[in-house]
Write a protein that holds these residues in place. Structure first.
Motif, PDB file in Angstrom:
ATOM      1  N   GLN A 185      17.985   0.485  40.080  1.00 32.45           N
ATOM      2  CA  GLN A 185      18.831  -0.715  40.104  1.00 32.45           C
ATOM      3  C   GLN A 185      18.723  -1.417  38.752  1.00 32.45           C
ATOM      4  O   GLN A 185      17.628  -1.628  38.245  1.00 32.45           O
TER       5      GLN A 185
ATOM      6  N   ARG B 186      13.548  -0.669  39.533  1.00 34.22           N
ATOM      7  CA  ARG B 186      14.418  -1.812  39.237  1.00 34.22           C
ATOM      8  C   ARG B 186      14.167  -2.216  37.791  1.00 34.22           C
ATOM      9  O   ARG B 186      13.013  -2.393  37.393  1.00 34.22           O
TER      10      ARG B 186
ATOM     11  N   SER C  18      27.849 -10.500  50.439  1.00 35.95           N
ATOM     12  CA  SER C  18      26.740 -11.471  50.425  1.00 35.95           C
ATOM     13  C   SER C  18      26.691 -12.270  49.121  1.00 35.95           C
ATOM     14  O   SER C  18      26.126 -13.358  49.080  1.00 35.95           O
TER      15      SER C  18
ATOM     16  N   ALA D 238      18.915 -12.294  44.005  1.00 34.75           N
ATOM     17  CA  ALA D 238      18.643 -11.245  45.012  1.00 34.75           C
ATOM     18  C   ALA D 238      17.262 -11.445  45.652  1.00 34.75           C
ATOM     19  O   ALA D 238      17.086 -11.190  46.847  1.00 34.75           O
TER      20      ALA D 238
ATOM     21  N   GLU E 133      17.594 -14.347  48.106  1.00 32.83           N
ATOM     22  CA  GLU E 133      18.412 -13.934  49.263  1.00 32.83           C
ATOM     23  C   GLU E 133      17.636 -12.967  50.150  1.00 32.83           C
ATOM     24  O   GLU E 133      17.700 -13.040  51.370  1.00 32.83           O
ATOM     25  N   HIS E 134      16.858 -12.068  49.504  1.00 36.09           N
ATOM     26  CA  HIS E 134      16.074 -11.086  50.265  1.00 36.09           C
ATOM     27  C   HIS E 134      15.032 -11.806  51.121  1.00 36.09           C
ATOM     28  O   HIS E 134      14.851 -11.473  52.298  1.00 36.09           O
TER      29      HIS E 134
ATOM     30  N   ARG F  57      26.961   2.946  41.532  1.00 33.57           N
ATOM     31  CA  ARG F  57      27.643   1.889  42.285  1.00 33.57           C
ATOM     32  C   ARG F  57      27.662   0.619  41.455  1.00 33.57           C
ATOM     33  O   ARG F  57      26.609   0.099  41.103  1.00 33.57           O
TER      34      ARG F  57
ATOM     35  N   HIS G 254      23.842   0.090  40.446  1.00 39.05           N
ATOM     36  CA  HIS G 254      22.926   1.061  41.057  1.00 39.05           C
ATOM     37  C   HIS G 254      23.211   2.496  40.618  1.00 39.05           C
ATOM     38  O   HIS G 254      24.375   2.895  40.539  1.00 39.05           O
TER      39      HIS G 254
ATOM     40  N   ASP H 233      16.983   5.954  48.682  1.00 38.32           N
ATOM     41  CA  ASP H 233      16.144   4.993  47.953  1.00 38.32           C
ATOM     42  C   ASP H 233      14.695   4.964  48.444  1.00 38.32           C
ATOM     43  O   ASP H 233      14.054   3.920  48.417  1.00 38.32           O
TER      44      ASP H 233
ATOM     45  N   TYR I 105      25.751 -10.417  46.347  1.00 40.56           N
ATOM     46  CA  TYR I 105      24.831  -9.543  45.595  1.00 40.56           C
ATOM     47  C   TYR I 105      25.534  -8.848  44.425  1.00 40.56           C
ATOM     48  O   TYR I 105      26.609  -8.277  44.595  1.00 40.56           O
TER      49      TYR I 105
ATOM     50  N   LYS J   6      28.945  -7.554  46.389  1.00 40.81           N
ATOM     51  CA  LYS J   6      28.925  -7.346  47.838  1.00 40.81           C
ATOM     52  C   LYS J   6      29.308  -8.665  48.526  1.00 40.81           C
ATOM     53  O   LYS J   6      29.179  -9.730  47.919  1.00 40.81           O
TER      54      LYS J   6
ATOM     55  N   LYS K 162      16.380   2.808  57.810  1.00 46.96           N
ATOM     56  CA  LYS K 162      17.512   3.132  56.928  1.00 46.96           C
ATOM     57  C   LYS K 162      18.142   4.472  57.314  1.00 46.96           C
ATOM     58  O   LYS K 162      19.367   4.609  57.291  1.00 46.96           O
TER      59      LYS K 162
ATOM     60  N   TYR L  49      28.100  -2.901  41.565  1.00 47.06           N
ATOM     61  CA  TYR L  49      28.183  -4.153  42.316  1.00 47.06           C
ATOM     62  C   TYR L  49      28.226  -5.349  41.361  1.00 47.06           C
ATOM     63  O   TYR L  49      28.041  -6.480  41.798  1.00 47.06           O
TER      64      TYR L  49
ATOM     65  N   GLU M  22      16.423   5.754  43.484  1.00 46.26           N
ATOM     66  CA  GLU M  22      17.422   4.730  43.198  1.00 46.26           C
ATOM     67  C   GLU M  22      16.958   3.918  41.988  1.00 46.26           C
ATOM     68  O   GLU M  22      15.806   3.509  41.928  1.00 46.26           O
TER      69      GLU M  22
HETATM   70  N1  LIG Z   1      18.985  -9.030  48.138  1.00 47.34           N
HETATM   71  C1  LIG Z   1      19.960  -8.138  48.386  1.00 47.34           C
HETATM   72  N2  LIG Z   1      19.788  -6.854  48.051  1.00 47.34           N
HETATM   73  C2  LIG Z   1      20.795  -5.991  48.323  1.00 47.34           C
HETATM   74  C3  LIG Z   1      22.003  -6.383  48.944  1.00 47.34           C
HETATM   75  N3  LIG Z   1      22.798  -5.297  49.055  1.00 47.34           N
HETATM   76  C4  LIG Z   1      22.111  -4.263  48.547  1.00 47.34           C
HETATM   77  N4  LIG Z   1      20.905  -4.667  48.089  1.00 47.34           N
HETATM   78  C5  LIG Z   1      19.887  -3.813  47.451  1.00 47.34           C
HETATM   79  O1  LIG Z   1      20.474  -2.590  47.105  1.00 47.34           O
HETATM   80  C6  LIG Z   1      19.893  -1.512  47.827  1.00 47.34           C
HETATM   81  C7  LIG Z   1      20.897  -0.451  48.167  1.00 47.34           C
HETATM   82  O2  LIG Z   1      22.110  -1.031  48.498  1.00 47.34           O
HETATM   83  P1  LIG Z   1      23.456  -0.203  48.567  1.00 47.34           P
HETATM   84  O3  LIG Z   1      23.679   0.565  47.334  1.00 47.34           O
HETATM   85  O4  LIG Z   1      24.524  -1.149  48.963  1.00 47.34           O
HETATM   86  O5  LIG Z   1      23.181   0.847  49.703  1.00 47.34           O
HETATM   87  P2  LIG Z   1      23.193   0.585  51.235  1.00 47.34           P
HETATM   88  O6  LIG Z   1      22.095  -0.361  51.601  1.00 47.34           O
HETATM   89  O7  LIG Z   1      23.166   1.921  51.863  1.00 47.34           O
HETATM   90  O8  LIG Z   1      24.553  -0.180  51.421  1.00 47.34           O
HETATM   91  P3  LIG Z   1      25.943   0.063  52.080  1.00 47.34           P
HETATM   92  O9  LIG Z   1      26.281   1.511  51.971  1.00 47.34           O
HETATM   93  O10 LIG Z   1      26.873  -0.846  51.304  1.00 47.34           O
HETATM   94  O11 LIG Z   1      25.729  -0.418  53.476  1.00 47.34           O
HETATM   95  C8  LIG Z   1      19.232  -2.175  49.009  1.00 47.34           C
HETATM   96  O12 LIG Z   1      18.179  -1.379  49.454  1.00 47.34           O
HETATM   97  C9  LIG Z   1      18.756  -3.486  48.402  1.00 47.34           C
HETATM   98  O13 LIG Z   1      17.578  -3.288  47.645  1.00 47.34           O
HETATM   99  C10 LIG Z   1      22.149  -7.768  49.299  1.00 47.34           C
HETATM  100  O14 LIG Z   1      23.159  -8.217  49.836  1.00 47.34           O
HETATM  101  N5  LIG Z   1      21.092  -8.583  48.999  1.00 47.34           N
END
Ligand SMILES: Nc1nc2c(ncn2[C@@H]2O[C@H](COP(=O)(O)OP(=O)(O)OP(=O)(O)O)[C@@H](O)[C@H]2O)c(=O)[nH]1
Ligand SMILES: Nc1ncnc2c1ncn2[C@@H]1O[C@H](COP(=O)(O)OP(=O)(O)OP(=O)(O)O)[C@@H](O)[C@H]1O
Length: 267
Positions: free
Chosen positions: A141, A77, A114, A151, A154-155, A105, A120, A72, A116, A112, A56, A107, A139
Motif C-alpha cells: 500500500q 505499507r 468510506s 486511514a 478510521e480503522h 488499485r 495498492h 494480503d 479511503y 472508496k 477475509k 484508490y 500487498e
Molecule cells: N482504514 C481503511 N482501510 C481500508 C479501507 N478500504 C481498504 N482498506 C485497506 O486496504 C486493504 C485492502 O483493500 P482493498 O484493496 O479494497 O481489498 P478488499 O478489502 O478485498 O476490498 P474490496 O474488494 O473493495 O471489498 C484493507 O485490508 C485495508 O488495509 C477503508 O475504508 N478504511
C-alpha cells in the motif's frame, strides 16, 4: 487448511514481510544518499492474523485449501510526504525485477465510499526456503502521511464500533477525508513553488558566476575599460530580475566571441 499448521504456513509470509521491509528501507537510504531527498518517509509491514485471514477468505469466497489466494496475508505499507512521491515509488515497484505486479488499485483518484485513499499493488514475490523457492502474494500500500493519518483513525473507529460506525460519524469521516485530500494538494502546490524558487536561485547563481568569469577574462586580456563598463552594468542588473542578468551574460559572451575572432584577446 483444516488442521493445517498455521505457524509453518505463515513462516514464508513472515520472511517476505521482513525482506520487503529491508528492501524498501534500503531504497529509502539509497535515494536519500544520492539526492538528499527521499520519496519514502517510512515503511511498515505485518503478517495478517489467522482469525483475520479466515474472515477475509470467507468474504472473498476462497476455500481454506486455497487460502494462499488471499492477497494480503503479507502486507507492506509505504508512507510518502507527497502524492508525486507515491508516483515515483509506484514506478519503482513496476520496474523491480524481484517482484511481479499482478494487480494495481488506484484508490487515490477513485476513493472508496468510506473516504479511503491509497494506491495498492498486489505483487508476486519469491522467497527462498529450505524446500526451494516459494512464490507468494503480498500487498503493497502506498499512502501520503495525510492518507495514512485518516486511514489509521478510521480503522480504529471501525474497530471500536465493530464495523458499524454511526451514520453521522461516517459522514464526518468522509468530509475529513476530503479535507485531508485538499491538504495533500496544498502541500504539493507549496512544494512546487519551493522547487521553482530553488531552480531560479540556482540559475541566478550560475549566471552571476558566468558573468564574473567573463569580466575576469577581459581584465586578463587588458580590456580594462570594457571590463569596468560591464562590471558597472552587472551591478545594475543584479538589482533587477534574472532576465536582465541573463541578457547581460549573453551580450558579454557575444562581445568576447567577437573580440576573439578579431584576435583582440591574447591569454
Ligand atoms: N482504514 C481503511 N482501510 C481500508 C479501507 N478500504 C481498504 N482498506 C485497506 O486496504 C486493504 C485492502 O483493500 P482493498 O484493496 O479494497 O481489498 P478488499 O478489502 O478485498 O476490498 P474490496 O474488494 O473493495 O471489498 C484493507 O485490508 C485495508 O488495509 C477503508 O475504508 N478504511
Ligand atoms: N499492507 C499493509 N501493510 C502494513 N500494515 C497493514 C497492511 N494492511 C493492513 N495493515 C495493518 O494491519 C493491522 C491488521 O489489519 P488486518 O489485515 O487484520 O485488517 P485490514 O487491513 O483492515 O484488512 P481487511 O479488512 O482486508 O481484513 C491493521 O493495523 C492494519 O492497519
Amino acid at each position: 487448511m483444516y488442521g493445517r499448521d498455521w505457524d509453518t504456513f505463515l513462516l514464508p509470509y513472515e520472511q517476505a514481510v521482513e525482506e520487503l521491509k529491508v528492501k524498501f528501507r534500503s531504497l529509502r537510504t539509497e535515494i536519500k544518499h544520492k539526492e538528499e531527498y527521499t520519496p519514502i518517509e517510512f515503511c511498515t509491514g505485518r503478517v495478517k492474523k489467522v482469525s483475520s485471514i479466515i474472515e477475509k477468505a470467507k468474504i472473498l469466497s476462497i476455500p481454506l485449501e486455497r487460502v494462499e489466494e488471499v492477497p494480503d496475508i503479507a502486507g507492506i505499507r509505504i508512507m510518502c510526504q507527497f502524492q508525486e512521491d507515491m508516483h515515483r515509488v509506484a514506478e519503482h515497484i513496476r520496474a523491480r525485477k524481484d517482484m511481479a505486479v499482478v494487480e494495481e488499485r488506484d484508490y487515490v483518484t477513485n476513493r472508496k465510499p468510506s473516504g479511503y485513499r491509497s494506491y495498492h499493488f498486489i505483487v508476486r514475490y519469491p522467497v527462498q526456503t529450505v524446500h526451494g523457492e516459494q512464490e507468494l502474494l503480498a500487498e503493497v500500500q502506498l499512502r501520503t502521511l495525510a492518507m495514512n493519518f485518516w486511514a489509521t483513525i478510521e480503522h480504529s473507529l471501525n474497530y471500536k464500533y465493530k464495523g458499524n460506525i454511526p451514520e453521522q460519524v461516517r459522514e464526518r469521516l468522509v468530509r475529513a477525508a476530503e479535507a485531508s485530500y485538499r491538504l495533500d494538494g496544498e502541500m504539493s502546490a507549496i512544494r512546487d513553488e519551493i522547487k521553482d524558487a530553488q531552480i531560479l536561485f540556482e540559475t541566478k547563481s550560475n549566471t552571476v558566476a558566468d558573468i564574473l568569469s567573463m569580466i575576469e577574462k577581459m581584465i586578463h586580456a587588458g580590456h580594462l575599460e570594457l571590463a569596468a563598463e560591464y562590471h558597472q552594468r552587472f551591478h545594475e542588473a543584479q538589482s533587477e530580475d534574472i532576465s536582465a542578468l541573463m541578457l547581460l551574460s549573453e551580450e558579454i559572451k557575444q562581445v568576447l566571441q567577437q573580440q576573439e575572432q578579431n584576435n583582440n584577446f591574447y591569454y
